[in-house]
Design an enzyme around this catalytic site. Structure first.
Site, PDB file in Angstrom:
ATOM      1  N   TYR A  58      88.633 -34.104  30.989  1.00 14.15           N
ATOM      2  CA  TYR A  58      90.006 -33.906  31.125  1.00 14.15           C
ATOM      3  C   TYR A  58      90.946 -34.711  30.010  1.00 14.15           C
ATOM      4  O   TYR A  58      91.157 -34.636  29.397  1.00 14.15           O
ATOM      5  CB  TYR A  58      91.074 -34.212  32.258  1.00 14.15           C
ATOM      6  N   ARG A  65      90.100 -46.236  46.279  1.00 14.75           N
ATOM      7  CA  ARG A  65      89.533 -44.089  45.963  1.00 14.75           C
ATOM      8  C   ARG A  65      88.467 -44.611  44.426  1.00 14.75           C
ATOM      9  O   ARG A  65      89.120 -45.393  43.560  1.00 14.75           O
ATOM     10  CB  ARG A  65      91.023 -43.902  45.102  1.00 14.75           C
TER      11      ARG A  65
HETATM   12  C1  UD1 Z   1      97.220 -40.498  37.164  1.00 12.03           C
HETATM   13  C2  UD1 Z   1      97.401 -38.292  36.521  1.00 12.03           C
HETATM   14  C3  UD1 Z   1      95.756 -38.572  36.074  1.00 12.03           C
HETATM   15  C4  UD1 Z   1      95.271 -39.452  35.151  1.00 12.03           C
HETATM   16  C5  UD1 Z   1      94.915 -40.704  35.095  1.00 12.03           C
HETATM   17  C6  UD1 Z   1      94.636 -41.952  34.479  1.00 12.03           C
HETATM   18  C7  UD1 Z   1      98.514 -37.556  38.063  1.00 12.03           C
HETATM   19  C8  UD1 Z   1      98.886 -36.638  39.125  1.00 12.03           C
HETATM   20  N1  UD1 Z   1      97.251 -37.813  38.464  1.00 12.03           N
HETATM   21  O1  UD1 Z   1      95.943 -40.490  38.181  1.00 12.03           O
HETATM   22  O2  UD1 Z   1      95.999 -36.685  35.750  1.00 12.03           O
HETATM   23  O3  UD1 Z   1      94.046 -38.553  34.823  1.00 12.03           O
HETATM   24  O4  UD1 Z   1      96.602 -41.136  35.488  1.00 12.03           O
HETATM   25  O5  UD1 Z   1      95.614 -41.697  33.990  1.00 12.03           O
HETATM   26  O6  UD1 Z   1      99.637 -38.156  37.651  1.00 12.03           O
HETATM   27  N2  UD1 Z   1      97.151 -42.155  46.555  1.00 12.03           N
HETATM   28  C9  UD1 Z   1      97.300 -42.469  47.668  1.00 12.03           C
HETATM   29  N3  UD1 Z   1      96.912 -41.744  48.633  1.00 12.03           N
HETATM   30  C10 UD1 Z   1      97.256 -40.956  48.553  1.00 12.03           C
HETATM   31  C11 UD1 Z   1      96.960 -40.320  47.107  1.00 12.03           C
HETATM   32  C12 UD1 Z   1      96.680 -41.629  46.477  1.00 12.03           C
HETATM   33  O7  UD1 Z   1      97.559 -44.088  48.065  1.00 12.03           O
HETATM   34  O8  UD1 Z   1      97.279 -39.824  49.523  1.00 12.03           O
HETATM   35  C13 UD1 Z   1      97.479 -43.725  46.045  1.00 12.03           C
HETATM   36  C14 UD1 Z   1      95.535 -43.519  44.520  1.00 12.03           C
HETATM   37  O9  UD1 Z   1      94.586 -43.453  45.031  1.00 12.03           O
HETATM   38  C15 UD1 Z   1      96.427 -43.789  43.115  1.00 12.03           C
HETATM   39  C16 UD1 Z   1      97.568 -44.134  43.284  1.00 12.03           C
HETATM   40  O10 UD1 Z   1      98.132 -43.935  44.560  1.00 12.03           O
HETATM   41  O11 UD1 Z   1      95.909 -45.256  43.259  1.00 12.03           O
HETATM   42  C17 UD1 Z   1      98.372 -42.917  42.370  1.00 12.03           C
HETATM   43  O12 UD1 Z   1      97.168 -41.919  42.342  1.00 12.03           O
HETATM   44  P1  UD1 Z   1      98.230 -40.512  41.443  1.00 12.03           P
HETATM   45  O13 UD1 Z   1      99.589 -39.981  41.958  1.00 12.03           O
HETATM   46  O14 UD1 Z   1      96.524 -39.513  42.415  1.00 12.03           O
HETATM   47  O15 UD1 Z   1      98.107 -40.932  39.792  1.00 12.03           O
HETATM   48  P2  UD1 Z   1      96.679 -41.638  39.193  1.00 12.03           P
HETATM   49  O16 UD1 Z   1      95.800 -41.740  40.154  1.00 12.03           O
HETATM   50  O17 UD1 Z   1      97.270 -42.468  38.451  1.00 12.03           O
END
Ligand code: UD1
Length: 308
Positions: A147, A272
């Protein structure tokens, strides 16, 4: 009044961008193949006389060019994409088609029909694991997924074509976008959309890790406005679309929980795999190139998301 083509018009960022362009008095032809886009997202736009919805596949040879040839187009705002990093890892060929071949089709459409500007949905994913924060556009780019690689390749395709054929290309590196219409259905959906859905169902959220991880969360309303500004830009380039403010996941939970008194306490799970701890962008280039600064505070953005 200017005329724009928006690809991925029925998506999360696409539909907000369409609304923003229509509100600014422009006319919009919106393309979507409804692979992940939803017609409901365009409920308001579909009642607007200056909006036309076209069901089309952007990666299909000649599809965008056919639409760009119908009437003069001021800008193509190219937001159609495969948006899931895990899906790009599971299906790199589909990622290549939707995230690279589609961009080539957009560049071709701009070349053939003399479109003045192309605005592209790039991502902070082009940087990979940052070594220094805040991330400036001059930071090294080392994508760590198909991606991120496709977003970087698309930037190069558009900037190269723009220089050769005399149009303006703006590559918008979005950080963590949140707001209404974001699809919470996958475990890899934006964390705020997942947390909102769980709280509204009266269920606890799960924090992966200890909640100290932080992100540069930006409201989709600001992102849509950044796209409108880019559609008026006079020079090509790349810019982070971010707030320059960092917010921990713990702070998000605290703020959301304020709106849901009595909701169960968060659960904690293992961090994660592949997660980065902190992400933060420098907003300076977007200010210099586009006059864009994020205006929606996190508190306001979350309240809007919850319809408060
Ligand atoms: C984001 C982008 C991704 C990109 C990355 C790097 C989004 C949705 N994803 O991922 O496309 O490759 O930045 O630039 O914008 N979390 C929880 N509980 C949950 C879900 C998530 O604790 O139920 C945590 C995750 O482990 C992470 C954080 O929340 O630490 C943010 O997660 P997420 O919204 O998926 O975004 P990125 O990982 O930053």
């Amino acid at each position: 009044m200017a005329h724009f083509i928006v690809t991925g018009a029925a998506g999360f960022i696409g539909s907000h961008s369409v609304d923003c362009l229509l509100e600014a008095g422009h006319s919009v032809a919106g393309l979507d193949n409804f692979r992940t886009g939803r017609r409901e997202n365009l409920a308001a736009a579909l009642t607007h006389p200056q909006f036309e919805l076209i069901e089309a596949d952007v990666a299909a040879p000649g599809a965008v060019a056919g639409i760009a040839g119908r009437r003069p187009v001021d800008a193509i705002i190219h937001l159609a994409a495969l948006v899931s990093v895990p899906e790009s890892i599971a299906n790199p060929a589909l990622n290549f088609s939707l995230n690279i071949e589609a961009t080539q089709q957009v560049a071709e459409a701009a070349r053939i029909h003399g479109v003045r500007r192309v605005i592209f949905a790039s991502s902070a994913a082009v940087y990979g694991n940052a070594t220094q924060l805040p991330l400036a556009e001059t930071a090294e780019m080392r994508p760590i997924s198909p991606y991120g690689a496709a977003k970087l390749a698309s930037e190069a395709i558009l900037l190269g074509h723009a220089a050769a054929y005399g149009f303006v290309a703006r590559c918008q590196r979005y950080f963590n976008v949140f707001g209404p219409r974001q699809d919470p259905s996958s475990p890899y959906s934006g964390v705020i959309s997942i947390f909102q859905q769980r709280y509204q169902a009266g269920q606890p959220v799960t924090i992966f890790g200890d909640g100290t991880q932080s992100r540069d969360f930006i409201s989709v309303r600001d992102v849509a406005r950044a796209n409108l500004l880019a559609a008026q830009a006079t020079t090509s380039g790349v810019a982070n679309i971010c707030t320059g403010r960092s917010t921990s996941l713990q702070a998000i939970v605290t703020e959301l929980a304020r709106h849901f008194p009595g909701v169960p306490a968060p659960r904690y799970g293992d961090a994660r795999s592949g997660d980065i701890l902190h992400s933060l962008g420098s907003p300076e280039a977007a200010w210099r190139a586009l006059g864009f600064r994020a205006e929606v505070s996190l508190e306001t953005g979350l309240a809007e998301l919850l319809g408060r």
